[in-house]
Design a protein around this motif. Sequence first.
Motif, short mmCIF file in Angstrom:
data_model
loop_
_atom_site.label_atom_id
_atom_site.label_comp_id
_atom_site.label_asym_id
_atom_site.label_seq_id
_atom_site.Cartn_x
_atom_site.Cartn_y
_atom_site.Cartn_z
N TYR A 33 4.62 -3.24 -10.43
CA TYR A 33 4.25 -4.89 -9.47
C TYR A 33 3.99 -4.10 -8.59
N HIS A 49 -2.33 -2.74 -0.97
CA HIS A 49 -1.30 -3.31 -2.02
C HIS A 49 -2.51 -2.45 -3.23
N GLY A 184 17.12 -3.00 -0.24
CA GLY A 184 17.23 -2.67 -2.19
C GLY A 184 16.13 -3.66 -2.31
N SER A 185 15.00 -3.97 -1.18
CA SER A 185 13.27 -4.86 -1.51
C SER A 185 13.24 -4.63 -0.01
N THR A 186 13.89 -3.95 0.76
CA THR A 186 12.80 -3.97 2.36
C THR A 186 13.12 -2.48 2.26
N ARG A 212 5.57 -1.86 6.45
CA ARG A 212 5.78 -0.07 7.29
C ARG A 212 4.22 0.20 7.38
#
Length: 287
Positions: A33, A49, A184-186, A212
Amino acid sequence: MSRIAYVNGQYVPHKDAAVHIEDRGYQFADGVYEVCEVWNQHIIDMPRHFDRLDRSLRELRIAWPATRKAVEFVVKEVVRRNKVNSGLVYIQVTRGVARRDHFFPGDDVAPSIVVTARNTSPAAADRQAEAGINVVTYPENRWPRVDIKSVALLPNVLAKQHAKDNGGKEAWYIDDEGNVTEGGSTNAWIVTGEGVLVTRPADSGILRGITRAVVLDLVNREKIRFEERPFSLEEALSAREAFVTAASTLVMPVVKIDDRIVGNGHPGTVATALRHLFHTATDLQKV
Ligand code: PDD
């Protein structure tokens, strides 16, 4: 307004959107994803992305569900149809629908694609950034291929829920050497007592975050002192500042790690400046 999702070639009402029970994403978490920020009707860093999506698909030997250009169009169209001004767009591709069998299905099975989008509140996010967030540490227990943006997020779900249960908004994974890997998601960052910005190299142990990468561009542009190296929990606890980055949070200051206050307990100047400058360094594509 009714929400619209894109599922395997069709735009459908969100409430009716569904995939087959034998989709390999559902059965095996056999999929990948991407999450892109939508900002003032622009998609942020879509090329980066999509490059990462391409890499994740290649690593798992899943084909693109349509040409990259077609998927780009769908992503913009879903944002348009949902009238998203500022928010998030989510793209998920799985290996497709096949009788449950661990082995890859034949080439006749097409990958599945789902695209959804929703508005979020930039004002609420800014209020959160003015307060800062608490993070809660958690032992690193994920597979080594966290560089692949796979939908297999159970360890992340458990870590983040542990953080929430303990008054945090994010979990920080700590590896066997006592280093912070990421959230966890960063992705995770600190500013040392000497004013040096530090983040872990992305060659192992973390997802190579797009946010980042943008922050690294900004750091070069603004000539901020910077080191790309692992940092320990101990070092983070004595840091002047800490923050996390992701498409969903942008630059979000961290003011507490477990029960220890970071710096003076308020969002730091480096994190706050990077947050304000963020969109000056991103690629913006009008939807
Ligand atoms: N998460 N690390 C992990 C484990 C992530 O899941 C994410 C993104 C990041 C930051 O990557 P980026 O800057 O490209 O968003 C780092 C997304 C937003 C999510 O799962 O919702």
